[in-house]
Every structure is written in structure tokens, then in C-alpha cells.
Write an enzyme that holds these catalytic residues in place. Structure first.
Site, short mmCIF file in Angstrom:
data_model
loop_
_atom_site.label_atom_id
_atom_site.label_comp_id
_atom_site.label_asym_id
_atom_site.label_seq_id
_atom_site.Cartn_x
_atom_site.Cartn_y
_atom_site.Cartn_z
N SER A 1 0.81 -1.22 0.00
CA SER A 1 0.00 0.00 0.00
C SER A 1 0.85 1.27 0.00
CB SER A 1 -0.92 0.02 1.22
OG SER A 1 -1.87 -1.01 1.16
N ASN B 1 -13.23 -4.69 1.66
CA ASN B 1 -14.36 -5.55 1.32
C ASN B 1 -15.12 -5.03 0.11
OD1 ASN B 1 -13.59 -7.06 3.49
ND2 ASN B 1 -15.52 -6.89 4.62
N GLU C 1 -3.37 -14.49 1.33
CA GLU C 1 -3.68 -13.55 2.40
C GLU C 1 -5.17 -13.50 2.68
OE1 GLU C 1 -2.87 -8.86 3.58
OE2 GLU C 1 -2.70 -9.49 1.50
#
Length: 399
Positions: A129, A385, A244
Site C-alpha cells: 500500500s 471488502n 492472504e
């Protein structure tokens, strides 16, 4: 599709339970069950115990130091470990980088890096990230430019979990600025002690500093630290994220947390009755238990498919979504059950030497809020999500 465990698998479960009873340090399991913070020493100790048994890299093939387990054995181990109060294995080296090196690394990289992961000689963190590339990971701007026998790396990574402990970081870097986003990315291994690497901690909602910013200024990285081919890093990144996201479902941790919630709801009273007899609270407990049972079945279906030679695809995203939502709901209910006793935030209560009387006489109250706030991150990291729903809509619905 048979979702029942075989007699051999049940025998393996008994073996795991016996191992945990004998070898899991009590001081570590007590901290896990109390929701307290683990030190690097705690995690190193547990990793060493597992490695001595040959169970640390539990999904690696035997030729690389793993036990050669399949998906079923790994599921059983992870579930029993969570129920016993075993800590989550720090995933970055053994569960993320390891499989990438085994599949895409050259022989020299496998021989050098894999034993160092197993021994704990290298502690890895993840450099994915960036401030402008979180869920949109293909937008990474950290660059790696060839200069003789080195890449020169410049840029920034953020939300680097446990980077304060790490001596190595695996990074997605842009090696071709002209190619389309995914096509110009490479997978690079960087020594955190290199000149030009700077680490800055980020304080999270629960008061901890487990995540960090990492800055790279003209950092020299040897060409041999490139994994696979240049500009093919996106392929390796997607492969890593499959591991992951499936693990983030955390079925064992959900089962353990639900058991804890039931204990709390039985001893906390409202209007003279145990909280588990309050209609509204009992209904929410029942709802989350039903959701957990459904997720367990879905997870077993994925495991059965993998055991039959399949590869998880959109199912990984489904498990990531439901697993994180369920864990968050259980932690929310634990905090709600504490009532006013969950209001105080006592940082010292996050550590094992805290010896004050429980808040309101309830042992779980001291860490209820800290854990609730910390685990709001579950539905964000590993690909939010919302992004997982986009993946499902494309892979299954063709939208």
C-alpha cells in the site's frame, strides 16, 4: 463433495491438540485469550516452537522445509491453534513471501531466503500500500530504476504492519512508467537497513504503533533481489493475495471469539437476568452464530475443492468479506456486553504485567474497546471488502 473429516484427519486433529497442550507456552496463550498485545519475543518464541516441530511453514512442500500438509490439515491446525489461544503466525515471510518464492523465485533465491524465513533470521514486512494506492493497488508510484547492478528505489509505502520489527520488506515497485498500470510493476526484496530507508510509526485507534510509513530515498537494491521477471510483479502480487485473503477469514478465531462472547453474556446481567436471556442481544448472538456456521461450511467447500486439485478464486474474496464482518460483529457484541465498563481505555491493560482489579469485576472489560477499535481494520486491509465485492461481481457475475 464430502464435508466430513476422515478418521485420519480426526487423528491429525488429536495430534495437533496434544501438541498445543504440551508446547504452547501458557504465558503466550494467556495474553492471546485476554486480548493483550504480543511482543516480538513472544512471536519469535512461538515461531521457533512450531519450526522445531516442522509446522511453522505449514503449507510449504516438504522439499522446502514444510510438512507437506494439504488444505484440510492446514485448516484443522489453524482452527485448533486459535481455540487453544495460540497466536496468529506472523504471515508476511512464511505465508506470503514464501509461496511466491517457491512458485516464482529462482533456485538461488529459494536456497538463500527460504531457510532464513524458517529460522527467523529474517523478519519480513509487506510493502504494497501507498498513500495513493491502497485498494487500487495497481496505482503504486514507488519507482525502481536500473543503475548497473542495482535498482535505485524512491517512493513511499504505508500501513506497513510490524515494520518496526522487520529487517526485510518485499515491495511492489514501478519499473516501467510507460506501460499500463498492472504491466509496469515488479516484485522486489529490499533490506530495511539499507541507506535511504526511513521508518515512521503510525498510532492506531487502540493506541498501538503496529503500522508504519516507510520512505525510500535513492535506496540501492541488488538486481538479484528481483523476484521473477521485471514488469511481471502484478502476477506475483495476485498470487500472494489469494493466500492472504483466505487466511483473513479466520474461522478458528471467530469460533474462539464467539465462545468468549457466550461466557460474557452468561455472567453479565441486565434487569436481573443474564444478558444471553435478553431478547435483542440473544437475537444478535444467534444471528452471528448462524453466519459463522454458514461461513464454516463455505470454507470447507473451498478446502474440499482445493484438496481435489482446484484453485480458490472468487471464493477467497467471499471468505475475506464474511470472515471479517463476522469477527467485527462478535467484537462489537463483546464491547456492547461490557456496557459502561468498556468505556475506560487503559493502555497498561494491554500488557501481561497489568495487575489492577478488573473494571467492574469483569476480566474482559479492560481490553474490549481496544480490540473492537483495532479490528475495524479487518474489512480494510488485504483489499477492502468493497474491492472484494467488485472481484466477485467480475469473476462470478461477469459484470
Amino acid at each position: 463433495m464430502d464435508l466430513q473429516f476422515t478418521p485420519q484427519e480426526e487423528a491429525f486433529r488429536a495430534e495437533v491438540q496434544s501438541f498445543l497442550k504440551e508446547k504452547l507456552p501458557q504465558h503466550i496463550s494467556a495474553k492471546v485469550k485476554a486480548g493483550q498485545r504480543l511482543s516480538k519475543a513472544d512471536q519469535d518464541e512461538w515461531h521457533a516452537i512450531l519450526n522445531e516441530r516442522g509446522w511453522y511453514a505449514n503449507h510449504w512442500p516438504q522439499e522446502h522445509g514444510g510438512p507437506g500438509w494439504g488444505a484440510v490439515e492446514k485448516f484443522i491446525f489453524d482452527t485448533e491453534c486459535a481455540l487453544a489461544g495460540g497466536p496468529r503466525i506472523v504471515p508476511f515471510g512464511v505465508n506470503m513471501l514464501g509461496p511466491v518464492l517457491i512458485k516464482y523465485g529462482n533456485e538461488q533465491q529459494k536456497k538463500y531466503w527460504l531457510p532464513r524465513i524458517l529460522s527467523g533470521q529474517d523478519w519480513w514486512c509487506q510493502g504494497y500500500s501507498e498513500p495513493g494506492a491502497g485498494s487500487d493497488l495497481a496505482s503504486v508510484k514507488t519507482t525502481a530504476v536500473r543503475d548497473g547492478d542495482f535498482y535505485i528505489v524512491n517512493g513511499q509505502k504505508t500501513w506497513t504492519t510490524q515494520g518496526q520489527h522487520a529487517n526485510m520488506i518485499f515491495c511492489l515497485v514501478r519499473t516501467n512508467r510507460e506501460a499500463k498500470a498492472q504491466a509496469g510493476i515488479s516484485f522486489l526484496l529490499v533490506d530495511m537497513n539499507s541507506p535511504g530507508v526511513e521508518l515512521r510509526p503510525i498510532r492506531t485507534l487502540d493506541g498501538d504503533k503496529e503500522v508504519n510509513e516507510v520512505f525510500f530515498t535513492d535506496v540501492k537494491v541488488p538486481l538479484e533481489n528481483l523476484v521473477g521477471e521485471e514488469n511481471r510483479g502484478w502476477t506475483y502480487a495476485k498470487y500472494l493475495l489469494t493466500y492472504e485473503r483466505t487466511g483473513i477469514a479466520g474461522v478458528g478465531f471467530c469460533i474462539s471469539a464467539l465462545a468468549k462472547l457466550k461466557v460474557i453474556a452468561a455472567k453479565v446481567h441486565k434487569n436481573g437476568l443474564p444478558l444471553n436471556r435478553d431478547p435483542l442481544f440473544a437475537a444478535r448472538m444467534a444471528r452471528v452464530e448462524i453466519d459463522l456456521e454458514n461461513m464454516k461450511t463455505t470454507n470447507l467447500r473451498v478446502i474440499a475443492a482445493v484438496a481435489g486439485g482446484g484453485v480458490p478464486g472468487a471464493e477467497s474474496s467471499m471468505l475475506k468479506i464474511r470472515g471479517t464482518e463476522i469477527r467485527q460483529e462478535i467484537l462489537s457484541l463483546i464491547r456492547r456486553a461490557m456496557g459502561v465498563y468498556a468505556v475506560p481505555y487503559i493502555d497498561e491493560a494491554q500488557y501481561e504485567d497489568y495487575d489492577q482489579a478488573p473494571v467492574g469485576g469483569i476480566d474482559e472489560a479492560a481490553t474490549a474497546s481496544a480490540n473492537y477499535f483495532n479490528y475495524r481494520k479487518l474489512s480494510i486491509f488485504g483489499g477492502s471488502n468493497e474491492i472484494q465485492k467488485n472481484i466477485i461481481s467480475k469473476m462470478i457475475l461477469g459484470l
